[in-house]
Design a protein around this motif. Structure first.
Motif, PDB file in Angstrom:
ATOM      1  N   LYS A  22      78.216 -20.976 -33.517  1.00 45.19           N
ATOM      2  CA  LYS A  22      78.271 -20.218 -32.257  1.00 45.19           C
ATOM      3  C   LYS A  22      78.111 -21.122 -31.030  1.00 45.19           C
ATOM      4  N   LEU A  23      78.641 -22.342 -31.102  1.00 40.84           N
ATOM      5  CA  LEU A  23      78.536 -23.276 -29.988  1.00 40.84           C
ATOM      6  C   LEU A  23      79.760 -23.158 -29.078  1.00 40.84           C
ATOM      7  N   PRO A  24      79.594 -23.304 -27.773  1.00 49.20           N
ATOM      8  CA  PRO A  24      80.742 -23.254 -26.870  1.00 49.20           C
ATOM      9  C   PRO A  24      81.750 -24.354 -27.187  1.00 49.20           C
ATOM     10  N   MET A  25      83.039 -24.029 -27.034  1.00 47.60           N
ATOM     11  CA  MET A  25      84.114 -24.985 -27.325  1.00 47.60           C
ATOM     12  C   MET A  25      85.234 -24.847 -26.302  1.00 47.60           C
ATOM     13  N   ALA A  40      72.347 -25.972 -43.717  1.00 52.57           N
ATOM     14  CA  ALA A  40      70.953 -25.567 -43.516  1.00 52.57           C
ATOM     15  C   ALA A  40      70.070 -26.783 -43.244  1.00 52.57           C
ATOM     16  N   GLY A  41      69.285 -26.726 -42.173  1.00 51.96           N
ATOM     17  CA  GLY A  41      68.375 -27.811 -41.822  1.00 51.96           C
ATOM     18  C   GLY A  41      68.994 -28.920 -41.015  1.00 51.96           C
ATOM     19  N   LYS A  42      70.312 -28.900 -40.808  1.00 46.74           N
ATOM     20  CA  LYS A  42      70.977 -29.953 -40.052  1.00 46.74           C
ATOM     21  C   LYS A  42      70.908 -29.647 -38.548  1.00 46.74           C
ATOM     22  N   THR A  43      70.855 -30.702 -37.754  1.00 50.91           N
ATOM     23  CA  THR A  43      70.916 -30.548 -36.300  1.00 50.91           C
ATOM     24  C   THR A  43      72.330 -30.158 -35.899  1.00 50.91           C
ATOM     25  N   PRO A  44      72.528 -29.694 -34.654  1.00 48.75           N
ATOM     26  CA  PRO A  44      73.894 -29.385 -34.211  1.00 48.75           C
ATOM     27  C   PRO A  44      74.846 -30.572 -34.385  1.00 48.75           C
ATOM     28  N   ARG A  45      74.388 -31.783 -34.049  1.00 47.61           N
ATOM     29  CA  ARG A  45      75.259 -32.940 -34.201  1.00 47.61           C
ATOM     30  C   ARG A  45      75.612 -33.173 -35.663  1.00 47.61           C
ATOM     31  N   GLU A  63      84.204 -25.981 -16.164  1.00 45.99           N
ATOM     32  CA  GLU A  63      83.459 -24.856 -15.593  1.00 45.99           C
ATOM     33  C   GLU A  63      81.943 -25.099 -15.646  1.00 45.99           C
ATOM     34  N   GLY A  64      81.561 -26.342 -15.273  1.00 47.20           N
ATOM     35  CA  GLY A  64      80.154 -26.701 -15.178  1.00 47.20           C
ATOM     36  C   GLY A  64      79.470 -27.055 -16.481  1.00 47.20           C
ATOM     37  N   GLN A  65      80.192 -26.977 -17.596  1.00 43.94           N
ATOM     38  CA  GLN A  65      79.629 -27.272 -18.913  1.00 43.94           C
ATOM     39  C   GLN A  65      80.217 -28.574 -19.438  1.00 43.94           C
ATOM     40  N   VAL A  66      79.385 -29.400 -20.085  1.00 47.63           N
ATOM     41  CA  VAL A  66      79.841 -30.666 -20.655  1.00 47.63           C
ATOM     42  C   VAL A  66      80.190 -30.452 -22.129  1.00 47.63           C
ATOM     43  N   TYR A  67      81.418 -30.812 -22.492  1.00 43.55           N
ATOM     44  CA  TYR A  67      81.910 -30.656 -23.862  1.00 43.55           C
ATOM     45  C   TYR A  67      82.220 -32.032 -24.448  1.00 43.55           C
ATOM     46  N   VAL A  68      81.678 -32.304 -25.621  1.00 44.68           N
ATOM     47  CA  VAL A  68      81.851 -33.607 -26.281  1.00 44.68           C
ATOM     48  C   VAL A  68      82.963 -33.507 -27.325  1.00 44.68           C
ATOM     49  N   PHE A  69      83.824 -34.525 -27.367  1.00 42.07           N
ATOM     50  CA  PHE A  69      84.950 -34.528 -28.298  1.00 42.07           C
ATOM     51  C   PHE A  69      84.467 -34.487 -29.748  1.00 42.07           C
ATOM     52  N   ILE A  90      89.476 -30.565 -30.145  1.00 38.49           N
ATOM     53  CA  ILE A  90      88.409 -29.644 -29.784  1.00 38.49           C
ATOM     54  C   ILE A  90      87.239 -30.441 -29.219  1.00 38.49           C
ATOM     55  N   ALA A  91      86.603 -29.915 -28.196  1.00 36.26           N
ATOM     56  CA  ALA A  91      85.354 -30.484 -27.688  1.00 36.26           C
ATOM     57  C   ALA A  91      84.303 -29.378 -27.701  1.00 36.26           C
ATOM     58  N   VAL A  92      83.047 -29.766 -27.985  1.00 42.13           N
ATOM     59  CA  VAL A  92      81.976 -28.796 -28.215  1.00 42.13           C
ATOM     60  C   VAL A  92      80.791 -29.103 -27.304  1.00 42.13           C
ATOM     61  N   ALA A  93      80.140 -28.060 -26.839  1.00 39.82           N
ATOM     62  CA  ALA A  93      78.923 -28.211 -26.043  1.00 39.82           C
ATOM     63  C   ALA A  93      77.717 -27.847 -26.898  1.00 39.82           C
ATOM     64  N   ALA A  94      76.726 -28.755 -26.931  1.00 42.93           N
ATOM     65  CA  ALA A  94      75.490 -28.505 -27.683  1.00 42.93           C
ATOM     66  C   ALA A  94      74.357 -29.286 -27.028  1.00 42.93           C
ATOM     67  N   PRO A  95      73.148 -28.770 -27.071  1.00 40.99           N
ATOM     68  CA  PRO A  95      72.005 -29.481 -26.467  1.00 40.99           C
ATOM     69  C   PRO A  95      71.835 -30.877 -27.065  1.00 40.99           C
TER      70      PRO A  95
END
Length: 375
Positions: free
Chosen positions: A305-308, A242-247, A334-340, A319-324
């Motif tokens: 619920k982040l794309p992976m 709770a209160g944490k950013t996606p990163r 497929e056009g999306q950037v996923y970070v390790f 796993i790599a995850v896409a988040a703003p």
């Protein structure tokens, strides 16, 4: 028509069946082509429908998939005949009842052994497969990791349901046959602090999957958490995030999967490849990269619920995850950037955004993906 009551244990359930007395076949089965083909007609003359309808109703109520339905049939027949799996009467009766359930089945035989083979389109490993025409059949009598997999068998020239439906080994939801949950405390390191979680998990899943055929690796990622784990682990983690950013949330989750479990390769522990679903990490004392990835994947789906995407190297899964706003070593898919966000290491680290050390220049494939929130 007289019937006998037969009771047997099926995982955590006690199953009771009424078996018509005239269903039971008491003669010895002859391992000859014509005799085996004629036996099917003999079974058709017996009152099998009541028993089969009862088994099908139980399978529906217990939410069994095709594989577990076949196990229910086989264990019921073992109880009826008081004989172990592998006995000719048990295997032939399983073949007959699966055919009458609408599956495309084939029978193979040699010496005193009969094997049931089911048409399937699933990707399977370490299970005997045969090809008949353009259809693949999997041996569901001997299961996986069998000895003498190369031993040849005769294929019975009989196709009771040649256009029958495909048999599936996959599970979208866990069946209602596993009642018991057990407590466990897990400890992990996050930014120099020891965190403790008290959870409940379902040990029956490990027993269910112990002899389960190995299926497509991405299924282990998509397998759901048990109700026990969903109700105990997820709320605690949600409160801590709770209160944490996606990163920050991703850093917390990789810290958990990296340091809450002891790493050992499957070959060292089991002597063979043993992919796990999330619950199994809490059952076994050791786990590896595939298993951590399955747990991390399930937790990100449940909590963020982040794309992976699932990234498979020759000998490592990540796993790599896409988040703003998420930056670091990344893969575009497929056009999306996923970070390790490697769920395995470095141990006791919460740092993300790095290709796993030693894999910077190695080739990989994308095993599967999760798109996040539906739009």
């Amino acid at each position: 028509m007289s019937s006998n009551q037969v009771t047997f244990d099926f995982y955590d359930q006690e199953i009771t069946m009424l078996v018509p007395a005239d269903f039971v076949y008491t003669r010895q089965i002859r391992m000859e082509e014509m005799a085996l083909r004629s036996l099917f007609r003999e079974f058709e003359r017996r009152p099998y429908q009541t028993l089969l309808t009862d088994l099908q109703a139980k399978a529906t109520a217990l939410q069994l998939n095709d594989w577990l339905f076949a196990q229910l049939i086989r264990q019921g027949l073992q109880a009826i005949y008081q004989k172990p799996s592998g006995e000719a009467i048990v295997e032939y009766s399983t073949y007959f009842l699966l055919a009458k359930s609408g599956y495309d089945v084939r029978l193979t035989y040699r010496d005193k052994f009969l094997h049931v083979n089911v048409y399937t389109t699933d990707i399977l490993y370490e299970i005997p497969l045969i090809q008949d025409g353009n259809r693949q059949y999997a041996n569901v009598s001997t299961g996986v990791r069998v000895e003498n997999m190369g031993r040849s068998m005769y294929l019975l020239d009989q196709a009771p349901q040649p256009n029958g439906r495909a048999f599936s080994f996959l599970l979208d939801t866990w069946p209602n046959i596993l009642r018991e949950s057990e407590p466990r405390s897990v400890f992990f390191q996050y930014r120099g602090q020891t965190q403790e979680l008290n959870i409940r998990y379902n040990p029956g899943l490990a027993q269910l999957l112990k002899h389960y055929p190995l299926v497509d690796e991405h299924w282990y990622m998509e397998a759901p958490l048990s109700d026990a784990l969903q109700a105990s682990l997820v709320p605690q983690l949600r409160e801590l995030l709770a209160g944490k950013t996606p990163r920050e949330s991703l850093e917390f989750l990789v810290a958990f999967t990296r340091s809450a479990f002891v790493y050992k390769d499957d070959k060292e522990v089991f002597g063979e490849n043993k992919p796990m679903v999330a619950d199994e990490l809490f059952f076994y004392p050791f786990s590896d990269c595939e298993d951590r990835s399955a747990l991390f994947y399930a937790l990100v789906k449940s909590l963020l619920k982040l794309p992976m995407i699932v990234i498979a190297y020759e000998d490592h899964l990540s796993i790599a995850v896409a988040a703003p706003g998420l930056i670091g070593d990344a893969v575009t898919y497929e056009g999306q950037v996923y970070v390790f966000c490697d769920p395995t290491g470095p141990q006791n680290s919460s740092e993300i955004g790095m290709i796993p050390p030693g894999y910077e220049n190695q080739t990989f494939e994308i095993l599967g993906s999760y798109t996040g929130f539906e739009k």
